[in-house]
Enzyme design. Structure first.
Site, PDB file in Angstrom:
ATOM      1  N   SER A 134      57.564  48.552  12.997  1.00  0.00           N
ATOM      2  CA  SER A 134      56.570  49.413  13.625  1.00  0.00           C
ATOM      3  C   SER A 134      56.829  49.498  15.126  1.00  0.00           C
ATOM      4  CB  SER A 134      55.160  48.907  13.286  1.00  0.00           C
ATOM      5  OG  SER A 134      54.184  49.878  13.589  1.00  0.00           O
ATOM      6  N   HIS A 170      55.991  54.236   9.508  1.00  0.00           N
ATOM      7  CA  HIS A 170      54.890  54.384   8.545  1.00  0.00           C
ATOM      8  C   HIS A 170      54.756  55.845   8.095  1.00  0.00           C
ATOM      9  CE1 HIS A 170      54.059  50.347   9.747  1.00  0.00           C
ATOM     10  NE2 HIS A 170      53.637  50.693  10.952  1.00  0.00           N
TER      11      HIS A 170
END
Length: 242
Positions: A134, A170
């Site tokens: 991330s 994501h």
């Protein structure tokens, strides 16, 4: 034995729910260790949790998971102060840097205050494998969509830029990210943008993307770019399952 060339593994994965521990390290983390080329001793992972505020509870969970995997974790906490005056020695003494998720905007600001951005660049050039999830993926790129400033996603373009591309993380699990990537590429705010579903990662040697990987059966990776006519295209990359 460092990696034989500058290596980055940028991911939207790396963790599993544990059986006897809260988390376990998933195949993408293990692959980062394999890329480091360590043999004959315990691999050392430098875990950096700046993006989530150096949470000591998470550090403990990560240490437990690393120990279970046969690795040694060292935590580079910058709150409330760095663990050493020799950040260079701390980082270059590790085989892999794994950057945890959270606020990439805060991460970049804090790293630059401490000169960690320069240390990490030297480590990358020296064969320490840089990796993360991330925010720990976005940071190595020029930037991309982030929720660092609030629930509404914004684009950042002040990443470390070791990789001359933008990044989307994501991509499958947060529905607002794909449209923002496409809009950013269309407007020119984003250049070529490599994106990962949860559980997928991008392997770069130097600044060249050499492979997309996934630790989950259906995780994908994509490149979004604008052609000479201004049309935005999204192309699914071939993904190797690990």
């Amino acid at each position: 034995m460092p990696a034989d060339q500058p290596t980055i593994l940028a991911t939207s994965g790396g963790y599993l729910a544990g059986h006897r521990t809260r988390i376990e390290l998933a195949p993408l983390v293990h692959h980062a260790v394999e890329l480091s080329g360590v043999s004959g001793r315990t691999p050392v992972i430098c875990h950096i949790g700046t993006a989530s505020g150096d949470q000591r509870a998470w550090n403990a969970d990560f240490s437990e998971a690393a120990d279970l995997a046969g690795y040694r974790a060292r935590h580079l906490n910058l709150f409330t102060m760095p663990p050493t005056d020799d950040l260079r020695g701390f980082v270059l003494g590790c085989d892999v840097v794994w950057v945890h998720g959270g606020s990439v905007a805060n991460l970049l600001a804090v790293w630059r205050v401490h000169g960690l951005d320069e240390v990490l660049h030297e480590a990358w050039q020296s064969g320490v494998v840089l990796a993360g999830v991330s925010a720990g993926s976005l940071c190595w790129h020029r930037g991309g969509p982030t929720d660092s400033f609030g629930p509404e996603l914004r684009l950042i373009d002040n990443g470390l830029g070791f990789l001359p591309f933008h990044n989307g993380v994501h991509y499958d699990s947060e529905k607002r990210r794909r449209p923002l990537v496409h809009a950013g590429v269309a407007s020119g705010e984003l250049g070529r943008t490599y994106c990962t579903d949860d559980g997928a990662g991008l392997l770069y040697h130097g600044t060249e993307l050499v492979e997309a990987l996934a630790e989950r059966k259906n995780s994908g990776a994509y490149v979004v770019e604008r052609d000479a006519d201004g049309k935005v295209t999204e192309t699914a990359l071939d993904v190797r399952r690990i």
